[in-house]
Motif scaffolding. Structure first.
Motif, PDB file in Angstrom:
ATOM      1  N   ASN A  38       0.858  -1.272  -0.132  1.00  0.00           N
ATOM      2  CA  ASN A  38       0.086   0.128   0.003  1.00  0.00           C
ATOM      3  C   ASN A  38       0.932   1.245   0.235  1.00  0.00           C
ATOM      4  OD1 ASN A  38      -2.462  -1.441  -0.083  1.00  0.00           O
ATOM      5  ND2 ASN A  38      -2.528  -1.341   2.138  1.00  0.00           N
ATOM      6  N   HIS A  39       1.905   1.277   0.881  1.00  0.00           N
ATOM      7  CA  HIS A  39       2.767   2.188   0.799  1.00  0.00           C
ATOM      8  C   HIS A  39       3.592   2.365  -0.723  1.00  0.00           C
ATOM      9  CE1 HIS A  39       2.378   3.312   4.997  1.00  0.00           C
ATOM     10  NE2 HIS A  39       2.863   1.984   5.394  1.00  0.00           N
ATOM     11  N   VAL A  45       1.130   6.770  -6.907  1.00  0.00           N
ATOM     12  CA  VAL A  45       0.190   7.239  -7.149  1.00  0.00           C
ATOM     13  C   VAL A  45       0.621   8.934  -6.970  1.00  0.00           C
ATOM     14  CG1 VAL A  45      -2.129   8.291  -6.221  1.00  0.00           C
ATOM     15  CG2 VAL A  45      -1.614   5.960  -6.810  1.00  0.00           C
ATOM     16  N   GLU A  46       1.404   9.293  -6.088  1.00  0.00           N
ATOM     17  CA  GLU A  46       1.760  10.581  -5.986  1.00  0.00           C
ATOM     18  C   GLU A  46       2.851  11.147  -7.021  1.00  0.00           C
ATOM     19  OE1 GLU A  46       3.828  10.305  -2.051  1.00  0.00           O
ATOM     20  OE2 GLU A  46       2.016  10.314  -0.836  1.00  0.00           O
ATOM     21  N   LEU A  47       3.556  10.287  -7.435  1.00  0.00           N
ATOM     22  CA  LEU A  47       4.503  10.539  -8.612  1.00  0.00           C
ATOM     23  C   LEU A  47       3.541  10.766  -9.916  1.00  0.00           C
ATOM     24  CD1 LEU A  47       7.308  10.939  -9.881  1.00  0.00           C
ATOM     25  CD2 LEU A  47       7.320   8.702 -10.204  1.00  0.00           C
ATOM     26  N   VAL A  48       2.729   9.979 -10.183  1.00  0.00           N
ATOM     27  CA  VAL A  48       1.778   9.976 -11.384  1.00  0.00           C
ATOM     28  C   VAL A  48       0.915  11.207 -11.163  1.00  0.00           C
ATOM     29  CG1 VAL A  48       0.061   8.902 -12.857  1.00  0.00           C
ATOM     30  CG2 VAL A  48       2.118   7.426 -12.048  1.00  0.00           C
ATOM     31  N   LEU A  80       7.025  16.489 -12.116  1.00  0.00           N
ATOM     32  CA  LEU A  80       7.806  15.419 -11.904  1.00  0.00           C
ATOM     33  C   LEU A  80       8.439  15.766 -10.790  1.00  0.00           C
ATOM     34  CD1 LEU A  80       9.232  12.703 -12.610  1.00  0.00           C
ATOM     35  CD2 LEU A  80      10.930  14.073 -14.068  1.00  0.00           C
ATOM     36  N   ALA A  81       9.146  16.945 -10.512  1.00  0.00           N
ATOM     37  CA  ALA A  81       9.904  17.403  -9.402  1.00  0.00           C
ATOM     38  C   ALA A  81       9.121  17.232  -7.993  1.00  0.00           C
ATOM     39  CB  ALA A  81      10.703  18.783  -9.450  1.00  0.00           C
ATOM     40  N   GLN A  85       9.518  14.862  -4.898  1.00  0.00           N
ATOM     41  CA  GLN A  85       9.510  15.431  -3.578  1.00  0.00           C
ATOM     42  C   GLN A  85       8.604  14.877  -2.689  1.00  0.00           C
ATOM     43  OE1 GLN A  85       9.082  19.567  -3.471  1.00  0.00           O
ATOM     44  NE2 GLN A  85       9.917  19.864  -1.325  1.00  0.00           N
ATOM     45  N   THR A  86       7.424  14.859  -3.091  1.00  0.00           N
ATOM     46  CA  THR A  86       6.326  14.120  -2.145  1.00  0.00           C
ATOM     47  C   THR A  86       6.778  12.607  -2.047  1.00  0.00           C
ATOM     48  OG1 THR A  86       4.631  15.337  -3.266  1.00  0.00           O
ATOM     49  CG2 THR A  86       3.860  13.685  -2.251  1.00  0.00           C
ATOM     50  N   MET A  87       7.210  11.937  -2.982  1.00  0.00           N
ATOM     51  CA  MET A  87       7.654  10.487  -2.819  1.00  0.00           C
ATOM     52  C   MET A  87       8.790  10.398  -1.525  1.00  0.00           C
ATOM     53  SD  MET A  87       7.738   8.790  -6.358  1.00  0.00           S
ATOM     54  CE  MET A  87       8.863   7.377  -5.809  1.00  0.00           C
ATOM     55  N   ILE A  88       9.683  11.145  -1.612  1.00  0.00           N
ATOM     56  CA  ILE A  88      10.739  11.144  -0.704  1.00  0.00           C
ATOM     57  C   ILE A  88      10.295  11.727   0.742  1.00  0.00           C
ATOM     58  CG2 ILE A  88      12.871  12.673   0.067  1.00  0.00           C
ATOM     59  CD1 ILE A  88      13.326  12.758  -2.777  1.00  0.00           C
ATOM     60  N   ARG A  89       9.156  12.407   0.935  1.00  0.00           N
ATOM     61  CA  ARG A  89       8.743  12.738   2.099  1.00  0.00           C
ATOM     62  C   ARG A  89       8.041  11.715   2.583  1.00  0.00           C
ATOM     63  NH1 ARG A  89       4.764  16.934   1.056  1.00  0.00           N
ATOM     64  NH2 ARG A  89       6.567  18.141   0.527  1.00  0.00           N
TER      65      ARG A  89
END
Length: 109
Positions: A38-39, A45-48, A80-81, A85-89
């Motif tokens: 799920n994570h 989903v955040e990236l897309v 994309l950036a 950034q959201t994925m890293i968070r």
């Protein structure tokens, strides 16, 4: 209820009720691999969505101003950036949760 036999029967009944409540209580989740999946899906989903929103804004601005796809490229890269950034968070949040769980397990042992 002053009769000792009635008190014993009442206590036995209360014990049976408590045992039935415990039997009906929800079991803790054991499927940890599903939560990690799920994570992972959340991060995808955040990236897309970041890419999609950037693409949509860029395409809309290019259509509005009638320009070459400069806004499309620019906002797609910004999306994309933002998605990365959201994925890293999210990854840091998951890491913090895991470290807290491990520390809690170490304290119990």
């Amino acid at each position: 209820m002053t009769d000792p036999e009635q008190k014993q029967r009442l206590e036995a009944l209360e014990a049976k009720i408590e045992a039935a409540k415990e039997a009906q209580a929800p079991k803790p989740r054991v499927d940890e691999h599903y939560s990690m999946a799920n994570h992972a899906w959340r991060m995808v989903v955040e990236l897309v969505s970041g890419l999609g929103i950037g693409f949509g804004i860029g395409y809309g601005l290019d259509s509005l101003f009638g320009t070459i796809p400069i806004f499309l490229v620019t906002f797609t890269l910004l999306g994309l950036a933002a998605g990365i950034q959201t994925m890293i968070r999210t990854a840091r949040e998951i890491e913090t949760q895991k470290l807290a769980e491990e520390a809690e397990n170490d304290e119990r042992a």
